[in-house]
Design a protein around this motif. Sequence first.
Motif, mmCIF file in Angstrom:
data_model
loop_
_atom_site.group_PDB
_atom_site.id
_atom_site.type_symbol
_atom_site.label_atom_id
_atom_site.label_comp_id
_atom_site.label_asym_id
_atom_site.label_seq_id
_atom_site.Cartn_x
_atom_site.Cartn_y
_atom_site.Cartn_z
ATOM 1 N N VAL A 273 -121.495 12.286 -37.095
ATOM 2 C CA VAL A 273 -121.326 12.667 -38.502
ATOM 3 C C VAL A 273 -119.855 12.586 -38.886
ATOM 4 N N LEU A 274 -118.996 13.179 -38.062
ATOM 5 C CA LEU A 274 -117.568 13.182 -38.384
ATOM 6 C C LEU A 274 -117.006 11.764 -38.458
ATOM 7 N N LYS A 275 -117.387 10.911 -37.514
ATOM 8 C CA LYS A 275 -116.914 9.520 -37.541
ATOM 9 C C LYS A 275 -117.430 8.799 -38.786
ATOM 10 N N LYS A 276 -118.682 9.057 -39.129
ATOM 11 C CA LYS A 276 -119.298 8.386 -40.282
ATOM 12 C C LYS A 276 -118.577 8.709 -41.584
ATOM 13 N N VAL A 277 -118.065 9.937 -41.711
ATOM 14 C CA VAL A 277 -117.399 10.320 -42.956
ATOM 15 C C VAL A 277 -115.887 10.111 -42.905
ATOM 16 N N GLY A 278 -115.394 9.459 -41.828
ATOM 17 C CA GLY A 278 -114.012 9.023 -41.804
ATOM 18 C C GLY A 278 -113.049 9.781 -40.915
ATOM 19 N N PHE A 279 -113.517 10.774 -40.175
ATOM 20 C CA PHE A 279 -112.631 11.513 -39.277
ATOM 21 C C PHE A 279 -112.241 10.646 -38.081
ATOM 22 N N GLN A 280 -111.055 10.927 -37.530
ATOM 23 C CA GLN A 280 -110.551 10.249 -36.349
ATOM 24 C C GLN A 280 -110.327 11.284 -35.248
ATOM 25 N N VAL A 281 -110.526 10.874 -34.009
ATOM 26 C CA VAL A 281 -110.267 11.766 -32.880
ATOM 27 C C VAL A 281 -108.776 12.049 -32.805
ATOM 28 N N LYS A 282 -108.435 13.323 -32.691
ATOM 29 C CA LYS A 282 -107.038 13.736 -32.569
ATOM 30 C C LYS A 282 -106.704 14.104 -31.119
ATOM 31 N N THR A 283 -107.586 14.888 -30.463
ATOM 32 C CA THR A 283 -107.364 15.292 -29.078
ATOM 33 C C THR A 283 -108.627 15.946 -28.531
ATOM 34 N N THR A 284 -108.614 16.263 -27.271
ATOM 35 C CA THR A 284 -109.674 17.061 -26.656
ATOM 36 C C THR A 284 -109.017 18.255 -25.969
ATOM 37 N N LEU A 285 -109.789 19.315 -25.807
ATOM 38 C CA LEU A 285 -109.307 20.519 -25.146
ATOM 39 C C LEU A 285 -110.492 21.278 -24.579
ATOM 40 N N ILE A 286 -110.208 22.258 -23.767
ATOM 41 C CA ILE A 286 -111.246 23.136 -23.238
ATOM 42 C C ILE A 286 -111.266 24.402 -24.077
ATOM 43 N N ASP A 287 -112.407 24.723 -24.662
ATOM 44 C CA ASP A 287 -112.541 25.942 -25.447
ATOM 45 C C ASP A 287 -112.373 27.136 -24.513
ATOM 46 N N PRO A 288 -111.412 28.003 -24.787
ATOM 47 C CA PRO A 288 -111.149 29.112 -23.865
ATOM 48 C C PRO A 288 -112.249 30.175 -23.829
ATOM 49 N N LEU A 289 -113.058 30.260 -24.872
ATOM 50 C CA LEU A 289 -114.115 31.275 -24.889
ATOM 51 C C LEU A 289 -115.341 30.872 -24.085
ATOM 52 N N VAL A 290 -115.700 29.594 -24.148
ATOM 53 C CA VAL A 290 -116.931 29.156 -23.473
ATOM 54 C C VAL A 290 -116.676 28.196 -22.314
ATOM 55 N N GLY A 291 -115.434 27.761 -22.159
ATOM 56 C CA GLY A 291 -115.103 26.886 -21.035
ATOM 57 C C GLY A 291 -115.656 25.478 -21.142
ATOM 58 N N LYS A 292 -116.014 25.033 -22.345
ATOM 59 C CA LYS A 292 -116.544 23.684 -22.556
ATOM 60 C C LYS A 292 -115.520 22.817 -23.271
ATOM 61 N N GLU A 293 -115.601 21.511 -23.013
ATOM 62 C CA GLU A 293 -114.701 20.573 -23.676
ATOM 63 C C GLU A 293 -115.072 20.431 -25.150
ATOM 64 N N LYS A 294 -114.034 20.419 -25.995
ATOM 65 C CA LYS A 294 -114.187 20.172 -27.425
ATOM 66 C C LYS A 294 -113.343 18.969 -27.804
ATOM 67 N N THR A 295 -113.819 18.233 -28.789
ATOM 68 C CA THR A 295 -113.068 17.142 -29.371
ATOM 69 C C THR A 295 -112.578 17.619 -30.734
ATOM 70 N N ILE A 296 -111.303 17.383 -31.023
ATOM 71 C CA ILE A 296 -110.707 17.748 -32.298
ATOM 72 C C ILE A 296 -110.588 16.482 -33.132
ATOM 73 N N TYR A 297 -111.113 16.551 -34.348
ATOM 74 C CA TYR A 297 -111.084 15.438 -35.283
ATOM 75 C C TYR A 297 -110.214 15.792 -36.474
ATOM 76 N N GLN A 298 -109.656 14.754 -37.115
ATOM 77 C CA GLN A 298 -108.847 14.964 -38.313
ATOM 78 C C GLN A 298 -109.135 13.877 -39.320
ATOM 79 N N LEU A 299 -109.088 14.267 -40.596
ATOM 80 C CA LEU A 299 -109.238 13.341 -41.711
ATOM 81 C C LEU A 299 -108.071 13.577 -42.651
ATOM 82 N N ALA A 300 -107.264 12.541 -42.871
ATOM 83 C CA ALA A 300 -106.151 12.633 -43.825
ATOM 84 C C ALA A 300 -106.693 12.359 -45.224
#
Length: 169
Positions: free
Chosen positions: A140-167
């Motif tokens: 969905v995010l890619k379809k509406v124009g977001f780009q991958v900014k980075t990935t990180l591990i969510d400190p609360l659940v310990g799972k990887e998250k992808t951070i997206y950004q749209l200018a």
Amino acid sequence: MDLPIETNRLQLTELTLADLTAYEKLISIPEIAAGAGFNLVSNQQMLGAVAKRQIATPNSFGIRIHDRLIGAILLYEQVGFDHQPDPANLELSYFLHPDLWHQGIMSEALTKLIEELAVNPTIETLNAEVFSDNQASKGVLKKVGFQVKTTLIDPLVGKEKTIYQLALQ
């Protein structure tokens, strides 16, 4: 921004306390709760408090089909380097009733909202976090124009998250 925002299938409206019961039902659905972190809230009373706070936040939009609340899009001011809210950079959060997944509804709602936000010269970026294993939301995010900014591990659940950004500007 003038509300409601309408497409052929849906309407985006301001969330109000009149939506509280329907909103609580949505965020109690296991698939939504897990994806948005509501499953970390330990009891129904606390979940109700979270729901009230989200509904009361400016830029909280209900997604409706035939006046039925089916999802939400929430925009929050990010905290800047000065530790103050930054109205130029917003955090995007969204969810949709699982019965309506994979029908293009969220893409449609986000596209229309982004069109409205893009005419506001004070909003520079939208940012969104998604669990890296959530392929549909990433799509969905890619379809509406977001780009991958980075990935990180969510400190609360310990799972990887992808951070997206749209200018927007």
